[in-house]
Design a protein around this motif. Structure first.
Motif, PDB file in Angstrom:
ATOM      1  N   HIS A   1      37.073  45.402  39.878  1.00  0.00           N
ATOM      2  CA  HIS A   1      35.974  44.786  38.923  1.00  0.00           C
ATOM      3  C   HIS A   1      34.817  44.941  39.137  1.00  0.00           C
ATOM      4  O   HIS A   1      33.675  44.722  38.321  1.00  0.00           O
ATOM      5  CB  HIS A   1      36.524  43.693  38.215  1.00  0.00           C
ATOM      6  CG  HIS A   1      37.893  43.414  37.863  1.00  0.00           C
ATOM      7  ND1 HIS A   1      38.370  43.072  36.413  1.00  0.00           N
ATOM      8  CD2 HIS A   1      39.021  43.665  38.465  1.00  0.00           C
ATOM      9  CE1 HIS A   1      39.566  43.147  36.356  1.00  0.00           C
ATOM     10  NE2 HIS A   1      40.113  43.478  37.676  1.00  0.00           N
TER      11      HIS A   1
ATOM     12  N   TYR B   1      35.099  35.407  32.550  1.00  0.00           N
ATOM     13  CA  TYR B   1      36.291  34.652  32.957  1.00  0.00           C
ATOM     14  C   TYR B   1      36.381  34.439  34.418  1.00  0.00           C
ATOM     15  O   TYR B   1      35.534  34.523  35.225  1.00  0.00           O
ATOM     16  CB  TYR B   1      37.301  35.580  32.011  1.00  0.00           C
ATOM     17  CG  TYR B   1      37.950  36.720  32.631  1.00  0.00           C
ATOM     18  CD1 TYR B   1      36.979  37.757  32.684  1.00  0.00           C
ATOM     19  CD2 TYR B   1      39.232  36.981  32.912  1.00  0.00           C
ATOM     20  CE1 TYR B   1      37.275  39.054  33.300  1.00  0.00           C
ATOM     21  CE2 TYR B   1      39.572  38.239  33.401  1.00  0.00           C
ATOM     22  CZ  TYR B   1      38.817  39.047  33.664  1.00  0.00           C
ATOM     23  OH  TYR B   1      39.294  40.507  34.068  1.00  0.00           O
ATOM     24  N   TYR B   2      37.762  34.383  34.865  1.00  0.00           N
ATOM     25  CA  TYR B   2      37.889  33.923  36.312  1.00  0.00           C
ATOM     26  C   TYR B   2      37.684  35.276  37.187  1.00  0.00           C
ATOM     27  O   TYR B   2      37.674  34.897  38.603  1.00  0.00           O
ATOM     28  CB  TYR B   2      39.281  33.191  36.137  1.00  0.00           C
ATOM     29  CG  TYR B   2      40.508  34.336  35.705  1.00  0.00           C
ATOM     30  CD1 TYR B   2      40.759  33.687  34.517  1.00  0.00           C
ATOM     31  CD2 TYR B   2      40.960  35.220  36.273  1.00  0.00           C
ATOM     32  CE1 TYR B   2      41.543  34.603  33.823  1.00  0.00           C
ATOM     33  CE2 TYR B   2      41.740  35.965  35.534  1.00  0.00           C
ATOM     34  CZ  TYR B   2      42.380  35.724  34.305  1.00  0.00           C
ATOM     35  OH  TYR B   2      43.204  36.418  33.608  1.00  0.00           O
ATOM     36  N   ARG B   3      37.462  36.474  36.853  1.00  0.00           N
ATOM     37  CA  ARG B   3      37.092  37.329  37.796  1.00  0.00           C
ATOM     38  C   ARG B   3      35.678  38.084  37.692  1.00  0.00           C
ATOM     39  O   ARG B   3      35.448  39.048  37.920  1.00  0.00           O
ATOM     40  CB  ARG B   3      38.072  38.654  37.355  1.00  0.00           C
ATOM     41  CG  ARG B   3      39.559  38.597  37.566  1.00  0.00           C
ATOM     42  CD  ARG B   3      40.476  39.779  37.461  1.00  0.00           C
ATOM     43  NE  ARG B   3      41.731  39.367  37.464  1.00  0.00           N
ATOM     44  CZ  ARG B   3      42.705  39.137  38.130  1.00  0.00           C
ATOM     45  NH1 ARG B   3      42.251  38.778  39.410  1.00  0.00           N
ATOM     46  NH2 ARG B   3      43.824  38.613  37.807  1.00  0.00           N
TER      47      ARG B   3
ATOM     48  N   GLY C   1      38.751  28.730  32.013  1.00  0.00           N
ATOM     49  CA  GLY C   1      40.160  29.253  32.252  1.00  0.00           C
ATOM     50  C   GLY C   1      40.672  29.935  31.336  1.00  0.00           C
ATOM     51  O   GLY C   1      41.729  30.587  31.419  1.00  0.00           O
ATOM     52  N   GLY C   2      40.895  29.335  29.968  1.00  0.00           N
ATOM     53  CA  GLY C   2      41.658  29.766  28.985  1.00  0.00           C
ATOM     54  C   GLY C   2      41.175  31.189  28.662  1.00  0.00           C
ATOM     55  O   GLY C   2      40.226  31.479  28.420  1.00  0.00           O
ATOM     56  N   VAL C   3      42.284  31.865  28.645  1.00  0.00           N
ATOM     57  CA  VAL C   3      42.029  33.393  28.426  1.00  0.00           C
ATOM     58  C   VAL C   3      41.786  33.563  26.819  1.00  0.00           C
ATOM     59  O   VAL C   3      42.349  33.192  26.129  1.00  0.00           O
ATOM     60  CB  VAL C   3      43.435  34.287  28.712  1.00  0.00           C
ATOM     61  CG1 VAL C   3      43.383  35.595  28.271  1.00  0.00           C
ATOM     62  CG2 VAL C   3      43.951  34.149  30.095  1.00  0.00           C
TER      63      VAL C   3
ATOM     64  N   GLY D   1      39.500  40.379  30.308  1.00  0.00           N
ATOM     65  CA  GLY D   1      40.857  41.455  30.739  1.00  0.00           C
ATOM     66  C   GLY D   1      41.264  41.952  29.584  1.00  0.00           C
ATOM     67  O   GLY D   1      41.177  41.564  28.527  1.00  0.00           O
ATOM     68  N   ASP D   2      42.112  43.149  29.884  1.00  0.00           N
ATOM     69  CA  ASP D   2      42.748  43.641  28.546  1.00  0.00           C
ATOM     70  C   ASP D   2      43.677  42.634  27.587  1.00  0.00           C
ATOM     71  O   ASP D   2      43.554  42.874  26.295  1.00  0.00           O
ATOM     72  CB  ASP D   2      43.431  44.849  28.890  1.00  0.00           C
ATOM     73  CG  ASP D   2      44.531  44.954  30.005  1.00  0.00           C
ATOM     74  OD1 ASP D   2      44.561  43.875  30.680  1.00  0.00           O
ATOM     75  OD2 ASP D   2      45.234  45.940  30.264  1.00  0.00           O
ATOM     76  N   ALA D   3      44.455  41.898  28.326  1.00  0.00           N
ATOM     77  CA  ALA D   3      45.288  40.925  27.587  1.00  0.00           C
ATOM     78  C   ALA D   3      44.462  39.862  26.900  1.00  0.00           C
ATOM     79  O   ALA D   3      45.076  39.525  25.800  1.00  0.00           O
ATOM     80  CB  ALA D   3      46.255  40.423  28.641  1.00  0.00           C
ATOM     81  N   SER D   4      43.464  39.774  27.278  1.00  0.00           N
ATOM     82  CA  SER D   4      42.581  38.648  26.536  1.00  0.00           C
ATOM     83  C   SER D   4      42.276  38.993  25.128  1.00  0.00           C
ATOM     84  O   SER D   4      42.276  38.263  24.198  1.00  0.00           O
ATOM     85  CB  SER D   4      41.618  38.202  27.278  1.00  0.00           C
ATOM     86  OG  SER D   4      40.312  39.106  27.294  1.00  0.00           O
TER      87      SER D   4
HETATM   88  C1  LIG Z   1      45.001  30.547  26.623  1.00  0.00           C
HETATM   89  C2  LIG Z   1      45.752  31.089  28.022  1.00  0.00           C
HETATM   90  N1  LIG Z   1      47.018  31.166  27.834  1.00  0.00           N
HETATM   91  C3  LIG Z   1      47.583  31.559  29.201  1.00  0.00           C
HETATM   92  C4  LIG Z   1      46.919  31.736  30.282  1.00  0.00           C
HETATM   93  C5  LIG Z   1      47.682  31.881  31.716  1.00  0.00           C
HETATM   94  N2  LIG Z   1      46.954  33.239  32.124  1.00  0.00           N
HETATM   95  C6  LIG Z   1      46.029  33.166  33.067  1.00  0.00           C
HETATM   96  S1  LIG Z   1      45.475  34.705  33.527  1.00  0.00           S
HETATM   97  C7  LIG Z   1      46.578  35.393  32.205  1.00  0.00           C
HETATM   98  C8  LIG Z   1      46.457  36.987  32.214  1.00  0.00           C
HETATM   99  C9  LIG Z   1      45.273  37.518  31.573  1.00  0.00           C
HETATM  100  O1  LIG Z   1      45.195  38.941  31.537  1.00  0.00           O
HETATM  101  P1  LIG Z   1      44.033  39.736  31.274  1.00  0.00           P
HETATM  102  O2  LIG Z   1      43.297  39.270  30.198  1.00  0.00           O
HETATM  103  O3  LIG Z   1      44.315  40.954  31.343  1.00  0.00           O
HETATM  104  O4  LIG Z   1      43.226  39.473  32.547  1.00  0.00           O
HETATM  105  P2  LIG Z   1      43.286  40.113  34.096  1.00  0.00           P
HETATM  106  O5  LIG Z   1      43.684  38.841  34.840  1.00  0.00           O
HETATM  107  O6  LIG Z   1      44.624  40.933  33.936  1.00  0.00           O
HETATM  108  O7  LIG Z   1      42.043  40.830  34.478  1.00  0.00           O
HETATM  109  C10 LIG Z   1      47.167  34.335  31.802  1.00  0.00           C
HETATM  110  C11 LIG Z   1      48.296  34.678  30.766  1.00  0.00           C
HETATM  111  C12 LIG Z   1      45.644  31.019  30.208  1.00  0.00           C
HETATM  112  N3  LIG Z   1      44.960  31.047  31.384  1.00  0.00           N
HETATM  113  N4  LIG Z   1      44.923  30.643  29.214  1.00  0.00           N
END
Ligand SMILES: Cc1ncc(C[n+]2csc(CCOP(=O)(O)OP(=O)(O)O)c2C)c(N)n1
Length: 183
Positions: free
Chosen positions: A53, A74-76, A127-129, A165-168
């Motif tokens: 990244h 976010y965290y990255r 840290g909340g996604v 992140g894509d999952a966010s």
């Molecule tokens: C609201 C919430 N749900 C679940 C989590 C736990 N969690 C931490 S990282 C993560 C995956 C996130 O994936 P993505 O957004 O694709 O980012 P990536 O880490 O793959 O770059 C999850 C579910 C969290 N931090 N916050």
């Protein structure tokens, strides 16, 4: 010591590839140090590698030259913060819970709050996604308000940037901003 070396703010500056390379190498060296030494030694409890990244974040961060630009990550997002001018010892000290970080050891170290008097700021992260999208949309609205209602020319050309992140994008923090879900 700061790893940042921003290009000149005036006009459309060429990319400072030397600064970009240094920032990416610093980011990778910090990830490697944490993974190989500091996590096994239990001197760091949260490690979220930004490897892969880093180049995109550094190039984007070096382009945020407007003093009213802001980014929420976010965290990255550490490479982005390094590109905005965060000192290496502050970035590492934060992850280690030491004085000198963003909150003098009172945060989890991988999310940042960087009010930057000298350039683009980082909005408070958590840290909340998916939590980063709403403050970023709010800052974009604030830019528009300052420009159109307050006629504050200092905000002309400023932008609000978000990293995620894509999952966010599947979270509620992102979803309500989609036009087809607005009712
Ligand atoms: C609201 C919430 N749900 C679940 C989590 C736990 N969690 C931490 S990282 C993560 C995956 C996130 O994936 P993505 O957004 O694709 O980012 P990536 O880490 O793959 O770059 C999850 C579910 C969290 N931090 N916050």
């Amino acid at each position: 010591m700061s790893a940042s070396a921003k290009p000149a703010a005036a006009g459309q500056p060429a990319t400072d590839w030397r600064a970009a390379a240094r920032l990416v190498q610093c980011s990778r060296a910090m990830d490697a140090l944490e993974e190989r030494e500091l996590v096994p030694a239990k001197k760091i409890f949260y490690q979220f590698s930004a490897r892969g990244h880093d180049m995109a974040q550094v190039l984007l961060g070096l382009e945020l030259t407007h003093p009213k630009d802001a980014v929420c990550g976010y965290y990255r997002s550490r490479p982005m913060l390094l590109a905005l001018g965060v000192a290496l010892e502050d970035a590492l000290g934060s992850a280690m819970g030491r004085a000198g970080g963003y909150s003098d050891g009172r945060d989890i170290g991988v999310v940042f709050n960087y009010p930057n008097a000298n350039g683009a700021s980082a909005l408070p992260m958590c840290g909340g996604v998916g939590a980063q999208y709403t403050p970023t949309a709010g800052y974009a609205q604030a830019i528009e308000y300052c420009k159109t209602v307050l006629s504050d020319r200092a905000y002309d050309g400023a932008i609000s940037v978000v990293l995620g992140g894509d999952a966010s994008v599947a979270t509620n923090g992102f979803g309500p901003r989609l036009p087809w879900r607005r009712r």
